[in-house]
Design an enzyme around this catalytic site. Structure first.
Site, PDB file in Angstrom:
ATOM      1  N   SER A  65      27.841  49.024 -48.372  1.00 13.67           N
ATOM      2  CA  SER A  65      26.610  48.780 -47.103  1.00 13.67           C
ATOM      3  C   SER A  65      25.278  48.791 -47.557  1.00 13.67           C
ATOM      4  O   SER A  65      24.923  49.313 -48.658  1.00 13.67           O
ATOM      5  CB  SER A  65      27.023  49.914 -46.112  1.00 13.67           C
ATOM      6  OG  SER A  65      28.299  49.927 -46.000  1.00 13.67           O
TER       7      SER A  65
HETATM    8  N1  SAH Z   1      31.209  52.715 -46.981  1.00 17.70           N
HETATM    9  C1  SAH Z   1      31.688  52.004 -47.809  1.00 17.70           C
HETATM   10  C2  SAH Z   1      31.758  50.436 -47.075  1.00 17.70           C
HETATM   11  C3  SAH Z   1      32.973  49.649 -47.651  1.00 17.70           C
HETATM   12  S1  SAH Z   1      33.202  48.247 -46.765  1.00 17.70           S
HETATM   13  C4  SAH Z   1      30.602  51.524 -48.869  1.00 17.70           C
HETATM   14  O1  SAH Z   1      29.463  51.764 -48.606  1.00 17.70           O
HETATM   15  O2  SAH Z   1      30.849  51.180 -50.076  1.00 17.70           O
HETATM   16  C5  SAH Z   1      34.432  48.898 -45.752  1.00 17.70           C
HETATM   17  C6  SAH Z   1      35.646  49.429 -46.434  1.00 17.70           C
HETATM   18  O3  SAH Z   1      36.613  49.789 -45.110  1.00 17.70           O
HETATM   19  C7  SAH Z   1      36.482  48.547 -47.421  1.00 17.70           C
HETATM   20  O4  SAH Z   1      36.684  49.286 -48.537  1.00 17.70           O
HETATM   21  C8  SAH Z   1      37.906  48.335 -46.590  1.00 17.70           C
HETATM   22  O5  SAH Z   1      39.033  48.254 -47.487  1.00 17.70           O
HETATM   23  C9  SAH Z   1      37.910  49.628 -45.870  1.00 17.70           C
HETATM   24  N2  SAH Z   1      38.844  49.427 -44.650  1.00 17.70           N
HETATM   25  C10 SAH Z   1      39.196  48.469 -43.551  1.00 17.70           C
HETATM   26  N3  SAH Z   1      39.937  48.511 -42.796  1.00 17.70           N
HETATM   27  C11 SAH Z   1      40.444  49.887 -43.128  1.00 17.70           C
HETATM   28  C12 SAH Z   1      41.425  50.944 -42.497  1.00 17.70           C
HETATM   29  N4  SAH Z   1      42.220  50.365 -41.661  1.00 17.70           N
HETATM   30  N5  SAH Z   1      41.784  51.851 -43.128  1.00 17.70           N
HETATM   31  C13 SAH Z   1      40.802  52.391 -44.181  1.00 17.70           C
HETATM   32  N6  SAH Z   1      40.239  51.698 -44.828  1.00 17.70           N
HETATM   33  C14 SAH Z   1      39.725  50.422 -44.251  1.00 17.70           C
END
Ligand code: SAH
Length: 218
Positions: A65
């Site tokens: 993010s």
């Molecule tokens: N906070 C993280 C954002 C990653 S993007 C950072 O700054 O790196 C969002 C993440 O949510 C991804 O890794 C994706 O795989 C995860 N995600 C999406 N749907 C999900 C679910 N149902 N359960 C767990 N993780 C999920």
């Protein structure tokens, strides 16, 4: 023409200044962002851009993010030193690291095994020991560890995240992007103590979608 390369300290200070301008005023959030080496969480290809205020691609087609959004969401949680926080979407582990610097415990759920393993290793290398992770579908929350003081969702929920709200303490706070389109509403739910929630709109954001079930690949 590109200017001379700035050293990391200057880049960090510049980022923090930008975050302040963008509305992040909580000193402990700014401090956590300044002290967390974002370069550790971005792929080699993007290391040079680690201190820019932009979202960047990570593995598994996901994104780390944007620091401003991390700052605003963390601030909106109103974390306390004793807070137990549930995070849905570990991703790179960057947001997790920020939360872990402020809160007591962070419970983080990710649906890609690869991302979770990488994030765990990075958090460990930083000496962060108050994060508990789980491979699974975060849309269901983490019933065994509920209720939580705070919940943060870092993937876009298609609609109101009812299952997660049910795992929040009566006066808890949940922050999540909600919506089905490419842009979503960043919402803050504040528990009013009687099972009802006050809902506030914080702005428009762009997150990858929250996907049901765990990823079979990777
Ligand atoms: N906070 C993280 C954002 C990653 S993007 C950072 O700054 O790196 C969002 C993440 O949510 C991804 O890794 C994706 O795989 C995860 N995600 C999406 N749907 C999900 C679910 N149902 N359960 C767990 N993780 C999920």
């Amino acid at each position: 023409m590109a200017g001379p390369e700035l050293d990391t300290e200057t880049q960090r200070a510049k980022l923090v200044l930008g975050l302040r301008k963008g509305g992040v005023t909580d000193p402990q959030v700014l401090k956590a962002i300044e002290e967390t080496p974002r370069d550790l969480f971005v792929p080699d290809l993007f290391k040079q851009r680690a201190w820019e205020d932009s979202a960047l691609p990570i593995t598994c087609g996901q994104t780390i993010s944007q620091p401003l959004v991390v700052g605003l969401m963390t601030q909106a949680l109103s974390l306390e030193a004793r807070s137990r926080v549930l995070e849905i979407g570990t991703g790179s582990g960057y947001q997790t690291a920020i939360l872990a610097r402020i809160a007591r415990y962070v419970y983080s759920v990710e649906r890609y095994r690869t991302l979770l393993g990488d994030a765990e290793a990075k958090l460990k290398s930083l000496g962060i020991g108050n994060v508990i992770t789980r491979f699974g579908d975060g849309g269901e929350g983490w019933a065994e560890q509920a209720p939580f003081d705070r919940i943060i969702v870092t993937a876009a929920a298609p609609e109101e995240p009812k299952a997660l709200l049910a795992q929040l303490k009566p006066r808890g706070v949940l922050v999540a992007p909600v919506g089905k389109g490419s842009m979503q509403r960043l919402l803050r739910y504040v528990g009013e103590g009687d099972g009802a929630f006050r809902q506030e709109k914080l702005g428009e954001v762009r997150f990858v979608p929250l996907i049901e079930g765990v990823a079979r690949e990777l």
